[in-house]
Design an enzyme around this catalytic site. Structure first.
Site, PDB file in Angstrom:
ATOM      1  N   HIS A   1       0.860  -1.196   0.000  1.00  0.00           N
ATOM      2  CA  HIS A   1       0.000   0.000   0.000  1.00  0.00           C
ATOM      3  C   HIS A   1       0.891   1.239   0.000  1.00  0.00           C
ATOM      4  CE1 HIS A   1      -2.140   3.034   2.685  1.00  0.00           C
ATOM      5  NE2 HIS A   1      -2.793   3.065   1.535  1.00  0.00           N
TER       6      HIS A   1
ATOM      7  N   HIS B   1       2.539  11.145  -1.153  1.00  0.00           N
ATOM      8  CA  HIS B   1       1.614  10.733  -0.090  1.00  0.00           C
ATOM      9  C   HIS B   1       1.745  11.759   1.029  1.00  0.00           C
ATOM     10  CE1 HIS B   1      -0.050   7.749   3.030  1.00  0.00           C
ATOM     11  NE2 HIS B   1      -1.037   8.253   2.313  1.00  0.00           N
TER      12      HIS B   1
END
Length: 307
Positions: free
Chosen positions: A22, A97
């Protein structure tokens, strides 16, 4: 994949158990760069304080291993979020991110080097979030993908045809999933709809496991791959309560054993698990546990033969 039993080489890849990560690229984020366009305006304002960026880093990093290390550890699916850097000239694209990561081109190069050395390995690159990108940025990125992998790219095909045998015969090693309408213009870009990845969006491990069960039951029998995201997602209040501890120490360490037990109880196949993703894939024997599930397909074959 090269060391999977011969009997599994004719199985569709959508029926095999494949380990993934992930936010795969988040092993390094740049505290010195501006906060990414994936963040709310309030966070961007707060991030002018240097301590805030240090805290953000603790919650943005979901992997410790580089692409090369993840590949060597057995990870074959990569969850990718990308962005341009607002204010930067040119069309360079970065992983993102919360904070900016490495340049996408550098990551692709690292992955391609591994594939050159391991011609029987097949990987899935899932470009599922794009920020601050217009069509010209997309064309730039797609050209980078094409020049990085060339003939290793697998063109869109009926999902059930794509087996290891098929990939090896064609000398393909890379499936690219691209969640943006321009995928229609390129035969080697698979639509995002072929790689559904339902997201539980919870901090509660029991709710997560229930969600994974439910979404597996609802999985399409044919025509798509499937991602089980075995991840917990922090809420704002989670981050506020555990500012300094970060994601790994607050949610991941404590709950990984339960998540891994769920993985061990799964079975691949038509309505079973396919790709399973996790945070910090090296903390437990995650990849090996997922890969071992494929042995169940062999047992199924054997019992079918005997009966």
């Amino acid at each position: 994949m090269g060391s999977l039993p011969a009997a599994l080489r004719s199985y569709p890849l959508s029926n095999l158990a494949i380990p993934g990560s992930h936010d795969s690229f988040s092993y390094w984020v740049d505290e010195k760069s501006p906060v990414g366009p994936d963040q709310a305006t309030a966070i961007k304002r707060l991030a002018r304080i240097s301590l805030v960026k240090k805290i953000m880093k603790k919650w943005s990093v979901t992997q410790n291993l580089t692409f090369k290390e993840q590949l060597e550890g057995g990870i074959r699916y990569f969850d990718l979020r990308v962005s341009s850097k607002p204010g930067e000239t040119g069309q360079e694209i970065y992983f993102i991110h919360g904070l900016f990561g490495i340049k996408v081109r550098d990551g692709l190069k690292e992955i391609n080097t591994f594939l050159e050395q391991h011609p029987k390995e097949v990987i899935f690159l899932d470009f599922n979030h794009f920020y601050a990108m217009d069509d010209s940025h997309h064309y730039f990125l797609i050209n980078r993908i094409r020049s990085a992998f060339g003939s290793k790219l697998c063109s869109v095909e009926c999902v059930e045809y794509v087996t290891l045998q098929y990939m090896w015969e064609k000398k393909h090693q890379v499936l690219i999933f691209y969640h943006y309408p321009l995928y229609r213009e390129y035969p080697f870009l698979w639509p995002g709809s072929k790689m559904p990845a339902p997201w539980a969006n919870t901090t509660n491990v029991h709710k997560l496991l229930q969600f994974l069960e439910t979404t597996l039951e609802e999985r399409s029998r044919y025509g798509t791959f499937h991602v089980s995201q075995a991840i917990l997602t922090p809420r704002v209040k989670t981050i506020a309560r555990h500012l300094i501890r970060g994601l790994k120490n607050t949610l991941v360490h404590r709950n990984l054993p339960m998540i891994l037990n769920w993985v061990k109880a799964q079975k691949p196949g038509v309505m079973g698990v396919n790709i399973i993703t996790s945070d910090f894939v090296e903390l437990v024997d995650f990849a090996a546990t997922v890969i071992a599930l494929n042995d169940l397909l062999l047992e199924e074959d054997e019992s079918a033969t005997k009966s």
